[in-house]
Design an enzyme around this catalytic site. Structure first.
Site, PDB file in Angstrom:
ATOM      1  N   ARG A   1      -4.612   4.457  -1.024  1.00 30.52           N
ATOM      2  CA  ARG A   1      -5.557   3.918  -1.995  1.00 30.52           C
ATOM      3  C   ARG A   1      -6.830   4.765  -2.055  1.00 30.52           C
ATOM      4  NH1 ARG A   1      -3.413  -0.939  -3.887  1.00 30.52           N
ATOM      5  NH2 ARG A   1      -4.993  -2.292  -4.747  1.00 30.52           N
TER       6      ARG A   1
ATOM      7  N   ARG B   1      -0.814 -13.012 -15.971  1.00 24.06           N
ATOM      8  CA  ARG B   1       0.305 -12.729 -15.055  1.00 24.06           C
ATOM      9  C   ARG B   1       0.588 -13.864 -14.064  1.00 24.06           C
ATOM     10  NH1 ARG B   1       0.532  -7.275 -11.399  1.00 24.06           N
ATOM     11  NH2 ARG B   1      -1.204  -8.164 -10.240  1.00 24.06           N
TER      12      ARG B   1
ATOM     13  N   ARG C   1      -1.680 -15.091  -8.606  1.00 30.02           N
ATOM     14  CA  ARG C   1      -2.473 -14.506  -7.517  1.00 30.02           C
ATOM     15  C   ARG C   1      -3.949 -14.863  -7.679  1.00 30.02           C
ATOM     16  NH1 ARG C   1      -0.829  -8.263  -7.044  1.00 30.02           N
ATOM     17  NH2 ARG C   1      -3.073  -8.145  -6.855  1.00 30.02           N
TER      18      ARG C   1
ATOM     19  N   ARG D   1     -11.504  -4.597  -9.311  1.00 33.25           N
ATOM     20  CA  ARG D   1     -10.306  -3.844  -8.893  1.00 33.25           C
ATOM     21  C   ARG D   1     -10.189  -2.548  -9.689  1.00 33.25           C
ATOM     22  NH1 ARG D   1      -6.262  -8.556  -9.726  1.00 33.25           N
ATOM     23  NH2 ARG D   1      -4.542  -7.080  -9.481  1.00 33.25           N
TER      24      ARG D   1
ATOM     25  N   LYS E   1       3.430  -1.330 -10.949  1.00 35.61           N
ATOM     26  CA  LYS E   1       3.900  -0.741  -9.674  1.00 35.61           C
ATOM     27  C   LYS E   1       4.937  -1.631  -9.007  1.00 35.61           C
ATOM     28  CE  LYS E   1      -0.068  -0.481  -7.813  1.00 35.61           C
ATOM     29  NZ  LYS E   1      -1.150  -1.031  -7.635  1.00 35.61           N
TER      30      LYS E   1
HETATM   31  P1  ADP Z   1      -3.222  -4.347  -7.569  1.00 31.38           P
HETATM   32  O1  ADP Z   1      -2.929  -2.898  -7.435  1.00 31.38           O
HETATM   33  O2  ADP Z   1      -2.435  -4.976  -8.670  1.00 31.38           O
HETATM   34  O3  ADP Z   1      -4.694  -4.628  -7.679  1.00 31.38           O
HETATM   35  P2  ADP Z   1      -2.282  -4.884  -4.797  1.00 31.38           P
HETATM   36  O4  ADP Z   1      -1.339  -5.976  -4.542  1.00 31.38           O
HETATM   37  O5  ADP Z   1      -1.831  -3.491  -4.597  1.00 31.38           O
HETATM   38  O6  ADP Z   1      -2.776  -5.140  -6.287  1.00 31.38           O
HETATM   39  O7  ADP Z   1      -3.614  -5.098  -3.937  1.00 31.38           O
HETATM   40  C1  ADP Z   1      -4.345  -6.312  -3.902  1.00 31.38           C
HETATM   41  C2  ADP Z   1      -5.562  -6.172  -2.998  1.00 31.38           C
HETATM   42  O8  ADP Z   1      -5.121  -5.878  -1.645  1.00 31.38           O
HETATM   43  C3  ADP Z   1      -6.511  -5.024  -3.343  1.00 31.38           C
HETATM   44  O9  ADP Z   1      -7.454  -5.396  -4.318  1.00 31.38           O
HETATM   45  C4  ADP Z   1      -7.149  -4.726  -1.969  1.00 31.38           C
HETATM   46  O10 ADP Z   1      -8.139  -5.686  -1.640  1.00 31.38           O
HETATM   47  C5  ADP Z   1      -5.992  -4.935  -1.007  1.00 31.38           C
HETATM   48  N1  ADP Z   1      -5.210  -3.686  -0.759  1.00 31.38           N
HETATM   49  C6  ADP Z   1      -3.925  -3.435  -1.117  1.00 31.38           C
HETATM   50  N2  ADP Z   1      -3.522  -2.227  -0.704  1.00 31.38           N
HETATM   51  C7  ADP Z   1      -4.587  -1.671  -0.056  1.00 31.38           C
HETATM   52  C8  ADP Z   1      -4.822  -0.434   0.595  1.00 31.38           C
HETATM   53  N3  ADP Z   1      -3.871   0.523   0.664  1.00 31.38           N
HETATM   54  N4  ADP Z   1      -6.043  -0.224   1.158  1.00 31.38           N
HETATM   55  C9  ADP Z   1      -7.015  -1.139   1.112  1.00 31.38           C
HETATM   56  N5  ADP Z   1      -6.866  -2.341   0.492  1.00 31.38           N
HETATM   57  C10 ADP Z   1      -5.676  -2.612  -0.084  1.00 31.38           C
END
Ligand code: ADP
Length: 217
Positions: free
Chosen positions: A89, A128, A163, A174, A14
């Site tokens: 999400r 990563r 990360r 996740r 993404k």
């Molecule tokens: P990835 O999709 O690779 O797991 P992101 O950077 O999108 O990573 O998200 C990392 C963390 O941030 C998630 O595991 C969650 O805890 C939080 N997060 C990100 N976007 C949202 C969202 N829209 N709603 C709730 N939590 C979120």
């Protein structure tokens, strides 16, 4: 103004695809993960709370995410378009986004689902790392994606970081959270969603996305 949603499991690309789309179409990248990580960096009490939760791989409360999103939209309101990466999400966030867009006489133009299986996603996550400055992504376990010098970005010479949530254990949560909370959005957007195979390499995935979005203006 265009609104494009990227719907995907962790490690489907993404972030990488969002950057390519923004460079080509002059859109603004809205990553709720990045907005939350910026909050964590500030080390406020909210930031510390977020950090602990994000390290487990669980989702952050909708109200916090929505506030950060609204601020970002307000800051960038004159843009040609937005790429939503990691948002919505869950169904509640999708309903709230519909409301926000309706209030702005806007709508969702495309929902692109980047499909990726569990094993491929896991291998991508464990190796990563990304550049602290330009965001370029590397993978120390995949020969073609290793940086030339350990820990240093090929493009801008800045240092690379990993990360906190890119480890096998957090990844498992996740992915489970994704299956339970986020995947149902494919049904929510069934009239508009288009699927792209994300096991292919970055450029091929981007070609598929371009064929959905059409020629840039
Ligand atoms: P990835 O999709 O690779 O797991 P992101 O950077 O999108 O990573 O998200 C990392 C963390 O941030 C998630 O595991 C969650 O805890 C939080 N997060 C990100 N976007 C949202 C969202 N829209 N709603 C709730 N939590 C979120």
């Amino acid at each position: 103004m265009k609104n494009i949603i990227l719907l995907a499991p962790p490690a489907a690309g993404k972030g990488t695809q969002s950057k390519l789309i923004c460079d080509t179409y002059n859109f603004i990248h809205i990553s709720t993960g990045d907005l939350l990580r910026e909050e964590v960096k500030k080390e406020t009490s909210l930031g510390l709370e977020l950090k602990a939760k994000m390290e487990t791989g669980k989702l952050i409360e909708d109200s916090i995410v929505i506030d950060l999103l609204k601020n970002k939209l307000e800051e960038c309101k004159n843009s040609d378009g937005f790429i939503y990466d990691g948002f919505p999400r869950n169904i509640k966030q999708a309903e709230l986004l519909d409301e926000i867009l309706r209030e702005n006489n806007s709508k969702i133009d495309e929902v692109i689902y980047l499909d990726l299986d569990y094993e491929t996603a896991k291998n991508r996550i464990v190796g990563r790392c990304s550049c602290t400055k330009c965001g370029e992504v590397y993978n120390t376990l995949i020969d073609m994606q290793k940086p030339k010098k350990d820990g240093i970005c090929d493009k801008c010479n800045s240092s690379l970081y990993k990360r906190n949530d890119d480890n096998e254990e957090t990844f498992k949560t996740r992915f489970e959270v994704y299956e339970k909370e986020t995947k149902p959005l494919i049904k929510y957007y069934e009239n508009i969603v288009k699927k792209v195979d994300s096991t292919k390499d970055t450029n091929m995935v981007f070609e598929d996305i371009k064929s959905i979005l059409g020629e840039p203006k």
